[in-house]
Enzyme design. Structure first.
Site, PDB file in Angstrom:
ATOM      1  N   CYS A 104       2.638  -3.411   0.550  1.00  0.00           N
ATOM      2  CA  CYS A 104       1.602  -3.044  -0.415  1.00  0.00           C
ATOM      3  C   CYS A 104       1.584  -4.114  -1.491  1.00  0.00           C
ATOM      4  O   CYS A 104       2.522  -4.227  -2.280  1.00  0.00           O
ATOM      5  CB  CYS A 104       1.858  -1.680  -1.040  1.00  0.00           C
ATOM      6  N   MET A 314      -7.031  -3.695  -1.787  1.00  0.00           N
ATOM      7  CA  MET A 314      -5.593  -3.729  -1.579  1.00  0.00           C
ATOM      8  C   MET A 314      -5.089  -5.140  -1.912  1.00  0.00           C
ATOM      9  O   MET A 314      -5.743  -6.132  -1.590  1.00  0.00           O
ATOM     10  CB  MET A 314      -5.255  -3.394  -0.126  1.00  0.00           C
TER      11      MET A 314
END
Length: 392
Positions: A104, A314
């Site tokens: 992430c 993201m």
């Protein structure tokens, strides 16, 4: 009837970039969850509140979106070249599944701060005032991330005036460098091409750029699938037929990239690859009401995460965007106008984001030394998270 009482586990709830998640020190986890396996997965699922057939994660720390259904486990690194080992778990909302297949990028911006606060970074590496350089080993993909964390009076500086589209309030700027961002140990372009024809039954043959950088990502042209690149979440996330189309594109891209052997395996690999569509610049109004002018951006990008259009972008996908933009002939590069470039400013549903990357060819293969972007992070809550003692 006798039930085991709840147990409490030291934890920190943090925002990093446009995501938030529950952070743990490895040593604080119950012993059975300090190693990978079913017990760890069951624990994290219960912490977040999954699987939840209602899709709300009401009985856990999750926020019912892919951006807020996240967990992080950190430990002091045994490598002399790194300060902290960082493991990321993307928790499914409605399935009993934790995906460990990728990083992430947004939460990467919170890792340095957590590591410093948890004593995982040697004190001599932290200045009294200035910037602490935290060397992070991203254990999911085996890559190095450098976080440059501002320090004031020996403590992490969280407040500031850096504004990040997709985050409501300003905070201190944290620069993140993703070193050698080609994901995994394979080629940056697993098909050997910067652009391919991707056959997707029921949809047709789409031009696609499939890249392993930051996170494996399948890029297609928005115009080829009926989109302009100005769409917000409500234009896509409420249409099951459209979401199914994107999942089909993602699954077939995953097969072509060699990430899975058949499309049937895609359901068990929800976090990667990502699927995104690109478009040339156009005027639009972001989800916050901010007017984005075509003249202010190089291109527009919309990306899906865990089956839904992301509310912003993201962090790892931003690395993929920046990397692909730096390589002539990719769909991202062409949407941005083509040619050589070492940075790109793109529009996303919440606003804009700039990411830099420098690419070069070595022995005929494309190599990117690092991708750079700025995020922010802060602690939202710290203390203990509680779960039933028989839940893992």
């Amino acid at each position: 009837m006798t039930h085991k009482p709840q147990i409490k586990i030291p934890a920190t709830y943090m925002r990093g970039g446009t995501s938030k998640g529950v952070f743990f020190s490895l040593k604080d986890l119950p012993e059975v969850a300090q190693v990978p396996g079913e017990a760890r997965d069951r624990l994290l699922l219960r912490v977040i509140g999954s699987p939840d057939p209602y899709g709300k994660q009401t009985d856990g720390m999750g926020g019912a979106t892919s951006s807020t259904s996240k967990t992080v486990i950190l430990s002091k690194s045994e490598s002399p070249d790194h300060d902290v080992d960082y493991l990321f778990g993307q928790v499914s909302i409605d399935k009993p599944f934790v995906d460990w297949s990728g990083n992430c990028g947004n939460l990467s911006s919170a890792v340095g701060a957590f590591a410093i606060n948890a004593g995982l970074v040697n004190a001599e590496r932290i200045p009294e005032n200035g910037i602490a350089t935290v060397r992070i080993w991203q254990a999911n993909i085996g890559k190095t991330i450098i976080a440059r964390v501002p320090i004031t009076d020996g403590a992490v500086q969280e407040t500031g005036d850096f504004e990040l589209d997709g985050v409501t309030f300003p905070a201190a700027e944290v620069q993140i460098e993703f070193m050698d961002p080609a994901d995994g140990d394979g080629a940056m372009f697993p098909t050997g091409n910067v652009m391919d024809d991707l056959e997707v039954p029921g949809i047709g043959t789409l031009k696609a750029t499939m890249i392993n950088a930051g996170i494996p990502t399948v890029f297609v042209n928005g115009s080829d699938i009926g989109f302009t690149g100005t769409e917000l979440q409500e234009a896509i996330n409420g249409d099951d037929k459209v979401l199914a189309m994107f999942e089909l594109i993602r699954a077939h891209g995953a097969v072509r990239m060699g990430l899975i052997n058949s499309i049937d395996e895609a359901a068990n690999r929800q976090h990667t690859p990502k699927v995104a569509f690109v478009a040339k610049p156009a005027d639009y109004v972001s989800s916050s009401g901010k007017a984005i002018q075509a003249s202010d951006i190089d291109l527009s990008v919309r990306a899906l995460s865990m089956g839904k259009l992301h509310h912003a972008m993201m962090g790892t996908a931003a690395v993929a965007i920046g990397t692909a933009a730096a390589i002539p002939g990719t769909l991202v590069n062409l949407a941005a106008g083509g040619g050589d470039r070492n940075a790109v400013l793109f529009g996303h549903p919440s606003g804009t984001l700039r990411v830099g990357a420098e690419a070069k060819q070595v022995d005929g293969a494309w190599v990117v030394e690092k991708a750079i972007m700025s995020r922010s992070a802060r602690i939202l809550m710290e203390g203990w998270v509680r779960v039933p003692g028989d839940s893992f």
